[in-house]
Design a protein around this motif. Structure first.
Motif, PDB file in Angstrom:
ATOM      1  N   PRO A 357       0.833  -1.220   0.000  1.00 45.02           N
ATOM      2  CA  PRO A 357       0.000   0.000   0.000  1.00 45.02           C
ATOM      3  C   PRO A 357       0.857   1.255   0.000  1.00 45.02           C
ATOM      4  O   PRO A 357       2.044   1.216   0.336  1.00 45.02           O
ATOM      5  N   ASP A 358       0.230   2.370  -0.375  1.00 42.36           N
ATOM      6  CA  ASP A 358       0.938   3.650  -0.399  1.00 42.36           C
ATOM      7  C   ASP A 358       1.558   3.942   0.968  1.00 42.36           C
ATOM      8  O   ASP A 358       0.959   3.677   2.010  1.00 42.36           O
ATOM      9  N   GLY A 359       2.775   4.504   0.915  1.00 44.21           N
ATOM     10  CA  GLY A 359       3.463   4.879   2.137  1.00 44.21           C
ATOM     11  C   GLY A 359       4.427   3.838   2.643  1.00 44.21           C
ATOM     12  O   GLY A 359       5.321   4.158   3.432  1.00 44.21           O
ATOM     13  N   GLU A 360       4.274   2.568   2.197  1.00 41.49           N
ATOM     14  CA  GLU A 360       5.169   1.517   2.674  1.00 41.49           C
ATOM     15  C   GLU A 360       6.396   1.403   1.760  1.00 41.49           C
ATOM     16  O   GLU A 360       6.293   1.553   0.542  1.00 41.49           O
ATOM     17  N   LEU A 361       7.523   1.119   2.380  1.00 39.29           N
ATOM     18  CA  LEU A 361       8.784   1.021   1.663  1.00 39.29           C
ATOM     19  C   LEU A 361       8.923  -0.350   1.013  1.00 39.29           C
ATOM     20  O   LEU A 361       8.681  -1.378   1.650  1.00 39.29           O
ATOM     21  N   GLY A 362       9.318  -0.341  -0.264  1.00 40.83           N
ATOM     22  CA  GLY A 362       9.504  -1.596  -0.982  1.00 40.83           C
ATOM     23  C   GLY A 362      10.272  -1.388  -2.269  1.00 40.83           C
ATOM     24  O   GLY A 362      10.873  -0.335  -2.486  1.00 40.83           O
ATOM     25  N   GLU A 363      10.222  -2.391  -3.121  1.00 41.12           N
ATOM     26  CA  GLU A 363      10.960  -2.384  -4.385  1.00 41.12           C
ATOM     27  C   GLU A 363      10.104  -1.763  -5.479  1.00 41.12           C
ATOM     28  O   GLU A 363       8.914  -2.077  -5.598  1.00 41.12           O
ATOM     29  N   ILE A 364      10.704  -0.882  -6.270  1.00 41.23           N
ATOM     30  CA  ILE A 364       9.973  -0.164  -7.320  1.00 41.23           C
ATOM     31  C   ILE A 364       9.935  -1.010  -8.593  1.00 41.23           C
ATOM     32  O   ILE A 364      10.980  -1.428  -9.102  1.00 41.23           O
ATOM     33  N   TRP A 365       8.718  -1.241  -9.088  1.00 45.34           N
ATOM     34  CA  TRP A 365       8.519  -1.979 -10.340  1.00 45.34           C
ATOM     35  C   TRP A 365       7.808  -1.063 -11.339  1.00 45.34           C
ATOM     36  O   TRP A 365       6.931  -0.282 -10.963  1.00 45.34           O
ATOM     37  N   ILE A 366       8.215  -1.157 -12.591  1.00 43.02           N
ATOM     38  CA  ILE A 366       7.755  -0.233 -13.633  1.00 43.02           C
ATOM     39  C   ILE A 366       7.141  -1.008 -14.801  1.00 43.02           C
ATOM     40  O   ILE A 366       7.668  -2.034 -15.232  1.00 43.02           O
ATOM     41  N   ALA A 387       6.598 -12.039 -15.560  1.00 46.17           N
ATOM     42  CA  ALA A 387       5.831 -12.616 -16.665  1.00 46.17           C
ATOM     43  C   ALA A 387       4.856 -11.620 -17.281  1.00 46.17           C
ATOM     44  O   ALA A 387       4.481 -11.748 -18.454  1.00 46.17           O
ATOM     45  N   ALA A 388       4.447 -10.622 -16.515  1.00 46.76           N
ATOM     46  CA  ALA A 388       3.496  -9.628 -17.023  1.00 46.76           C
ATOM     47  C   ALA A 388       4.182  -8.441 -17.686  1.00 46.76           C
ATOM     48  O   ALA A 388       3.507  -7.523 -18.158  1.00 46.76           O
ATOM     49  N   GLY A 389       5.526  -8.435 -17.725  1.00 46.14           N
ATOM     50  CA  GLY A 389       6.241  -7.362 -18.393  1.00 46.14           C
ATOM     51  C   GLY A 389       6.677  -6.222 -17.494  1.00 46.14           C
ATOM     52  O   GLY A 389       7.261  -5.247 -17.967  1.00 46.14           O
ATOM     53  N   TRP A 390       6.399  -6.303 -16.196  1.00 39.99           N
ATOM     54  CA  TRP A 390       6.882  -5.285 -15.258  1.00 39.99           C
ATOM     55  C   TRP A 390       8.367  -5.512 -15.012  1.00 39.99           C
ATOM     56  O   TRP A 390       8.832  -6.653 -14.921  1.00 39.99           O
ATOM     57  N   GLY A 391       9.125  -4.417 -14.877  1.00 40.91           N
ATOM     58  CA  GLY A 391      10.568  -4.533 -14.698  1.00 40.91           C
ATOM     59  C   GLY A 391      11.062  -3.780 -13.476  1.00 40.91           C
ATOM     60  O   GLY A 391      10.410  -2.844 -12.990  1.00 40.91           O
ATOM     61  N   THR A 392      12.238  -4.175 -12.971  1.00 38.69           N
ATOM     62  CA  THR A 392      12.840  -3.503 -11.820  1.00 38.69           C
ATOM     63  C   THR A 392      14.359  -3.541 -11.922  1.00 38.69           C
ATOM     64  O   THR A 392      14.926  -4.483 -12.500  1.00 38.69           O
ATOM     65  N   VAL A 393      14.996  -2.509 -11.380  1.00 36.34           N
ATOM     66  CA  VAL A 393      16.451  -2.513 -11.196  1.00 36.34           C
ATOM     67  C   VAL A 393      16.756  -2.486  -9.699  1.00 36.34           C
ATOM     68  O   VAL A 393      17.852  -2.136  -9.281  1.00 36.34           O
ATOM     69  N   HIS A 394      15.744  -2.845  -8.899  1.00 34.67           N
ATOM     70  CA  HIS A 394      15.864  -3.016  -7.449  1.00 34.67           C
ATOM     71  C   HIS A 394      16.065  -1.698  -6.699  1.00 34.67           C
ATOM     72  O   HIS A 394      16.613  -1.692  -5.598  1.00 34.67           O
ATOM     73  N   ASP A 395      15.583  -0.597  -7.287  1.00 31.14           N
ATOM     74  CA  ASP A 395      15.500   0.633  -6.508  1.00 31.14           C
ATOM     75  C   ASP A 395      14.419   0.455  -5.455  1.00 31.14           C
ATOM     76  O   ASP A 395      13.438  -0.273  -5.652  1.00 31.14           O
ATOM     77  N   MET A 396      14.611   1.165  -4.345  1.00 35.10           N
ATOM     78  CA  MET A 396      13.637   1.099  -3.251  1.00 35.10           C
ATOM     79  C   MET A 396      12.961   2.460  -3.093  1.00 35.10           C
ATOM     80  O   MET A 396      13.561   3.508  -3.338  1.00 35.10           O
ATOM     81  N   GLY A 397      11.696   2.416  -2.696  1.00 32.64           N
ATOM     82  CA  GLY A 397      10.972   3.657  -2.506  1.00 32.64           C
ATOM     83  C   GLY A 397       9.576   3.405  -1.991  1.00 32.64           C
ATOM     84  O   GLY A 397       9.208   2.279  -1.638  1.00 32.64           O
ATOM     85  N   ARG A 398       8.786   4.454  -1.975  1.00 33.80           N
ATOM     86  CA  ARG A 398       7.396   4.366  -1.532  1.00 33.80           C
ATOM     87  C   ARG A 398       6.573   5.356  -2.351  1.00 33.80           C
ATOM     88  O   ARG A 398       7.123   6.285  -2.963  1.00 33.80           O
ATOM     89  N   ILE A 399       5.271   5.155  -2.385  1.00 31.57           N
ATOM     90  CA  ILE A 399       4.360   6.089  -3.053  1.00 31.57           C
ATOM     91  C   ILE A 399       3.790   7.047  -2.010  1.00 31.57           C
ATOM     92  O   ILE A 399       3.215   6.615  -1.000  1.00 31.57           O
ATOM     93  N   VAL A 400       3.964   8.339  -2.251  1.00 29.22           N
ATOM     94  CA  VAL A 400       3.462   9.378  -1.356  1.00 29.22           C
ATOM     95  C   VAL A 400       2.685  10.386  -2.193  1.00 29.22           C
ATOM     96  O   VAL A 400       3.253  11.026  -3.087  1.00 29.22           O
ATOM     97  N   ASP A 401       1.383  10.504  -1.932  1.00 31.45           N
ATOM     98  CA  ASP A 401       0.526  11.448  -2.672  1.00 31.45           C
ATOM     99  C   ASP A 401       0.644  11.246  -4.177  1.00 31.45           C
ATOM    100  O   ASP A 401       0.677  12.202  -4.956  1.00 31.45           O
ATOM    101  N   GLY A 402       0.703   9.990  -4.590  1.00 30.39           N
ATOM    102  CA  GLY A 402       0.744   9.678  -6.013  1.00 30.39           C
ATOM    103  C   GLY A 402       2.092   9.873  -6.668  1.00 30.39           C
ATOM    104  O   GLY A 402       2.223   9.732  -7.881  1.00 30.39           O
TER     105      GLY A 402
END
Length: 536
Positions: A357-366, A387-402
């Motif tokens: 959920p928003d606000g929690e720290l985790g791995e960023i997938w694009i 398998a769904a085509g989402w990718g990551t370079v293992h950056d960490m972050g969180r979603i804050v206000d979108g």
């Protein structure tokens, strides 16, 4: 590929418009010259590949397309070769000549690169000793080979707009401290990437863009691609030299600069000393999100009429978003780009089920049209996409206000006393402390807490007629500032003054090497003064 389509259009409509401009006299190609040059170049590259009796097999991911690598100190010649080959059935790679020799040899031999154009006196012998069966040729020899075809342009293959699924660039994830991972970009992925950057980063037609730095940097390489794809002019430089760069900005009427943070800081400092040379600059595009408040303030003071855009992206994933105001810690996500924050332990196996959920720290997938298919299997078994085509370079972050709040790479997040701490967030808290130079937060081992946070501070030394001096806050000032600006678990428990922070060849601070240096100094078996480390 937009680069080829646009090159051909501009060569027909505005043939004398500069396409690529280098720092030395004579280093300039107009769009019309680039078309002619590319035909000569591809003929030479094709023959050099064809003449091999036992050619290296290119990585299967290329679909059998031969790979040509450039390992040159010259940004201009690297740029013209990559741009020239883009309109043909060819895959280009830029191998950084400053990498350790074993890393250069590894990527060339493991990916099946068949031709290397290099100015290194040692690389050809190292490749031969490794059993490589390709061709290594000097830039001078390559120019001589190209000159054979100058008079036969009409009989040569011409650059064309090619199928989007065809790969045309091989890039590398690293190379300074670990073995590089190779990945490919298809033409369609770069079309999608250009669609994003052209909407937000303004590589407009006939704009004069300066992108100083090696073409082996993905930032510089993409600046080349986006400028030619838009019908603008790209001005390149082998290295950053403030006086020379300032002269070029004035003479070549540069209005847009694309650079890494260290170069932007140097440009701003040069503009403060000689503002008249920088009056044409109205946009600075900085690769690397979370640009420090100190750098933003410096640019604002030195170039008050220039806008500053600090973008977040990765070569594997494409452009993701940017920050333009405030402290730059929140990244606005570009239209068409989707972002998820996933639990790193479940990210690949459970996919969307692991979304936090928003606000929690985790791995960023694009998710986006520029995400690469994966790493070349001969260089890494690591997954780039699910398998769904989402990718990551293992950056960490969180979603804050979108928006994305970056916290660094997985190795930048530590556990101390049961709390997760982002080391880059610790560093950002000290950007507003006066008289403080560059800092690096590291994790040190602790018997009671597992790990503790420590801060290494690079000493700022000034030189004057009366000698050398430095300014440095006291330990009590450091602690007071930390407690006022950080949560208790983020406050460093140890403080170190360090003569020079370890850096990569590209100028990035090496966090792991910094921690190792401190541990070595604290071990008692080495002279801390000789190591340049002092505990405060």
């Amino acid at each position: 590929m937009p680069i080829t389509r646009k090159i051909l259009e501009v060569a027909d409509s505005t043939p004398d418009l500069p396409a690529i401009v280098g720092p030395a006299p004579g280093e300039s190609l107009s769009y019309a010259q680039l078309v002619t040059d590319s035909a000569h170049m591809f003929k030479s590259v094709s023959m050099l590949h064809a003449e091999q009796s036992d050619p290296p097999a290119p990585a299967p991911e290329t679909g059998g397309i031969p790979i040509t690598a450039v390992s040159l100190k010259s940004a201009y010649h690297s740029a013209r070769i990559v741009a020239g080959l883009a309109g043909f059935r060819a895959v280009s790679a830029t191998v950084d000549p400053r990498w350790p020799m074993d890393h250069q040899v590894h990527v060339i031999t493991s990916t099946g690169i068949g031709l290397v154009i290099t100015d290194s006196p040692d690389l050809p012998a190292a490749l031969a000793n490794a059993g490589w069966t390709g061709t290594a040729i000097s830039l001078k020899e390559f120019h001589s080979h190209e000159s054979q075809w100058v008079d036969g342009f009409d009989d040569l293959a011409q650059p064309t707009v090619r199928d989007g699924a065809e790969p045309f660039l091989m890039l590398f994830s690293s190379g300074t401290t670990s073995a590089p991972k190779a990945f490919l970009k298809t033409r369609e992925q770069y079309r999608n990437n250009f669609a994003v950057s052209s909407a937000y980063l303004e590589p407009d037609p006939q704009v004069q863009t300066l992108a100083p730095g090696p073409m082996s940097y993905s930032l510089t390489l993409y600046a080349l691609i986006e400028c030619l794809a838009s019908g603008g002019s790209i001005h390149v430089a082998d290295e950053f030299a403030p006086i020379e760069i300032g002269t070029r900005i004035a003479q070549e009427k540069i209005s847009r600069i694309v650079a890494v943070p260290a170069v932007v800081q140097g440009l701003a400092a040069a503009a403060l000393r000689d503002p008249e040379r920088f009056t044409s600059v109205n946009l600075m595009v900085v690769g690397g999100a979370n640009l420090s408040a100190r750098t933003r303030d410096l640019v604002g003071a030195a170039l008050p009429d220039a806008r500053l855009v600090s973008y977040y992206g990765a070569a594997e994933l494409g452009f993701i978003g940017d920050s333009r105001d405030g402290d730059g810690t929140l990244i606005s996500i570009y239209d068409g780009i989707k972002v998820q924050i996933r639990d790193p332990k479940l990210a690949l196996s459970d996919g969307p089920a692991a979304v936090l959920p928003d606000g929690e720290l985790g791995e960023i997938w694009i998710s986006g049209g520029a995400v690469s298919d994966g790493y070349v299997s001969s260089t890494s078994s690591e997954h780039l996409r699910d398998a769904a085509g989402w990718g990551t370079v293992h950056d960490m972050g969180r979603i804050v206000d979108g928006k994305i709040s970056l916290a660094g790479r997985a190795g930048d997040i530590i556990a101390t006393g049961g709390h997760k701490v982002s080391l880059p967030e610790v560093e950002r808290a000290f950007e507003t402390l006066a008289d403080l130079n560059t800092v690096c937060a590291v994790a040190l081992p602790s018997e009671s807490l597992g790990q503790i946070v420590a801060l290494a501070i690079e000493e700022r030394v000034s030189h004057s007629k009366v000698g050398k001096s430095s300014t440095f806050p006291s330990k009590s000032e450091l602690i007071m500032h930390a407690r006022a600006n950080l949560a208790p678990q983020f406050v460093p428990r140890r403080w170190y003054k360090i003569d020079k922070l370890p850096r990569t060849v590209g100028g990035k601070i090496r966090r792991g090497a910094t921690a190792e240096l401190i541990v070595l100094a604290e071990s008692g078996g080495h002279d801390a003064d000789q190591l340049g480390v002092q505990r405060i």
